[in-house]
Write an enzyme that holds these catalytic residues in place. Structure first.
Site, PDB file in Angstrom:
ATOM      1  N   SER A 148       0.820  -1.201   0.000  1.00 42.56           N
ATOM      2  CA  SER A 148       0.000   0.000   0.000  1.00 42.56           C
ATOM      3  C   SER A 148       0.863   1.263   0.000  1.00 42.56           C
ATOM      4  CB  SER A 148      -0.973  -0.019   1.181  1.00 42.56           C
ATOM      5  OG  SER A 148      -1.928   1.004   1.072  1.00 42.56           O
ATOM      6  N   ASP A 300      -3.061   6.591  -3.361  1.00 40.58           N
ATOM      7  CA  ASP A 300      -1.826   6.008  -2.874  1.00 40.58           C
ATOM      8  C   ASP A 300      -1.384   4.923  -3.868  1.00 40.58           C
ATOM      9  OD1 ASP A 300      -3.700   4.047  -2.280  1.00 40.58           O
ATOM     10  OD2 ASP A 300      -2.789   3.527  -0.359  1.00 40.58           O
ATOM     11  N   ASP A 302      -1.373   1.713  -4.294  1.00 42.23           N
ATOM     12  CA  ASP A 302      -2.241   0.612  -4.744  1.00 42.23           C
ATOM     13  C   ASP A 302      -3.679   1.083  -4.950  1.00 42.23           C
ATOM     14  OD1 ASP A 302      -2.652   0.905  -1.972  1.00 42.23           O
ATOM     15  OD2 ASP A 302      -3.345  -1.153  -1.770  1.00 42.23           O
ATOM     16  N   ASP A 304      -6.103   2.195  -3.157  1.00 43.57           N
ATOM     17  CA  ASP A 304      -7.260   1.937  -2.291  1.00 43.57           C
ATOM     18  C   ASP A 304      -7.576   3.137  -1.406  1.00 43.57           C
ATOM     19  OD1 ASP A 304      -5.100   1.671  -0.541  1.00 43.57           O
ATOM     20  OD2 ASP A 304      -5.847  -0.155   0.413  1.00 43.57           O
TER      21      ASP A 304
END
Length: 542
Positions: A148, A300, A302, A304
């Protein structure tokens, strides 16, 4: 046998099974130098598999993210699934971090070698796509290789379950059960001895199309009001999904932060690829200023999480997660006839007021979407750390892509009426109360600092903060409303609130603050006073 000799034997055994030439060479050098100081942190413990899966620094050894550790994790997950059903299935995705694609392919081969049906995404993509695919395709589990928004040298492994979990993240005791299976694999198998197979399916275009259609259905097409919108994925994977999504929604072309638009696991332009971190959006601010833009959207790495920034008289300002959460909550609640709004304990209490206003249910959960996504009849959930779930029926996790489209559409609608999102926030403040929230984070290299701080504050909580008496609650005790968690809550006599807890994904001690005032200015002043008082409280641990 000395401790160093034992350590060298462990390191050599790991070296001999490691298929990665980079980590093999790293370990060979440390063994040759008998570098005890470097070997101990790699071999004195093992990366723990928990509800957040795995997350840690890349490198050789059981306390680092590498191909051996990931193969063991995949085999452990496979063993767990085979105890639950005879023909399990797993979908696997990965982001643009270093070795994410390698870890995903290794996992696919290990799981396929166990006779498990495996669907591997054909290219890097966002985490919410894997959450969507796990539910949409009726999979037993989903694995996303990502760390992440963690520092560049980290990588990780996130696990979703199908069945009664409905494609949401694992919670205890599932993590413990999987961890036991991983330990069994680690003690009985080498990387080479694990059965592997290339008999897995590669998927991509069809599931991406289904995901885009689901987002368009819930987030809508754009109001025909042109806005200058700057977008950055912070060197992550968001752009490949955001660009076609916004185009199909009818949006004008987004203004991109070109230095950050392509995935790059080294994250060369940011110290930390987290839009919450100071400096992370500086390039976006500069480009937005040059273009006289109306809005900044940032995902961000990734994708999410979602960050939003707006222009002010003094430059650009990022909205807090609570402000974005309030906007989205009101948008969804006003058209809902029933359902539940949910947020984490460290998020703003304003969400309860939104639910009350529209006659909806409200639920507070422990921190993390593994809890929020499991709330019955959920129609919207969020956490202050920039995570928003606007479509829980399809994505049982936070989704920075669908939230981005909905937010931009709200901004266009407001602009059509000659207003900005600042005007909307002022209106919502007048309706629900003026809640000001903030956060203090202490990043550490020694995790012992966090445990020391928590134990010290738990044993000797302050008698007052910001000149006000307070009520102290040790959240480790638990209650009927919430399970036990490692957190400390202080509620001041004027209803200001402080929660101190360790981060679940980063080496940080976090302090979450909330104040409520008669107006926005008063609330911010009360928050500022509380922030200063908490900084003094935490100074000894910083």
């Amino acid at each position: 046998m000395t401790e160093l000799q034992t350590l060298l034997i462990q390191a050599q055994a790991w070296h001999d099974q490691d298929p990665d030439p980079v980590t093999r060479a790293e370990l060979a050098e440390l063994i040759q130098a008998k570098d005890e100081a470097a070997l101990v942190p790699r071999f004195s413990s093992r990366l723990a598999f928990g509800t957040a899966g795995l997350r840690g620094e890349l490198g050789a050894g059981p306390n680092r993210m590498n191909r051996v550790l990931v193969a063991q994790a995949a085999a452990g997950i496979g063993r767990y699934l085979l105890t639950k059903e005879s023909t399990p299935s797993v979908v696997i995705g990965f982001d643009g971090r270093v070795n994410s694609d390698v870890f995903a392919k290794d996992s696919a081969e290990v799981l396929a070698g166990m006779g498990i049906r495996v669907l591997l995404l054909d290219q890097m993509g966002p985490t919410p796509l894997v959450a969507f695919a796990t539910r949409e395709l009726g999979m037993s589990a989903g694995i996303m290789v990502t760390a992440s928004h963690n520092p560049p040298r980290d990588n990780g492994y996130k696990v979703y379950l199908g069945g009664s979990f409905n494609g949401s993240q694992i919670i205890s005791p599932v993590d413990t059960d999987i961890s036991k299976e991983i330990d069994h694999v680690a003690s009985s198998e080498t990387f080479a001895s694990l059965n592997k197979s290339s008999e897995y399916e590669v998927i991509g275009d069809e599931i991406r199309e289904q995901y885009l259609q689901s987002v368009l259905a819930v987030a809508g097409t754009v109001v025909k009001k042109s806005l200058k919108v700057v977008y950055t994925p912070l060197h992550g994977v968001g752009w490949a999904t955001v660009e076609p999504l916004f185009a199909r929604a009818g949006s004008e072309s987004l203004i991109t932060v070109d230095q950050q638009i392509q995935p790059d696991g080294s994250f060369p332009t940011v110290a930390f690829p987290n839009p919450e971190e100071p400096g992370a959006l500086d390039l976006a601010f500069a480009i937005a200023t040059d273009y006289k833009a109306d809005l900044i959207i940032a995902n961000d790495p990734d994708a999410d999480r979602l960050a939003i920034a707006l222009p002010t008289d003094n430059g650009w300002q990022r909205l807090t997660g609570d402000q974005v959460g309030l906007i989205l909550a009101d948008e969804i609640a006003k058209t809902a006839s029933s359902g539940t709004l949910a947020c984490s304990i460290v998020s703003s209490s304003a969400l309860a007021e939104v639910a009350k206003h529209y006659g909806l249910e409200f639920k507070q959960t422990l921190t993390g979407f593994k809890w929020i996504s499991k709330v019955p009849n959920l129609i919207f959930g969020y956490e202050e750390a920039l995570g928003y779930c606007i479509d829980p029926k399809h994505v049982a996790d936070k989704d920075g892509i669908s939230a981005a489209l909905m937010l931009s559409n709200i901004a266009r609608r407001e602009a059509l009426a000659g207003r900005t999102l600042w005007d909307l926030l002022a209106e919502l403040g007048n309706r629900y109360g003026h809640f000001a929230t903030g956060q203090i984070s202490i990043r550490v290299t020694d995790l012992g600092v966090i445990s020391t701080a928590m134990s010290t504050l738990r044993a000797n909580p302050p008698k007052e903060l910001a000149g006000k008496s307070l009520t102290f609650t040790d959240m480790a005790i638990g209650s009927e409303a919430l399970p036990a968690t490692d957190g400390l809550m202080f509620v001041l006599s004027d209803n200001r609130r402080v929660i101190v807890r360790p981060s679940g994904t980063e080496p940080k001690l976090k302090c979450y603050l909330q104040a409520v005032g008669e107006g926005a200015v008063e609330a911010e002043q009360m928050l500022s006073e509380l922030t200063e008082s908490c900084r003094e409280l935490l100074a000894d641990f910083n």
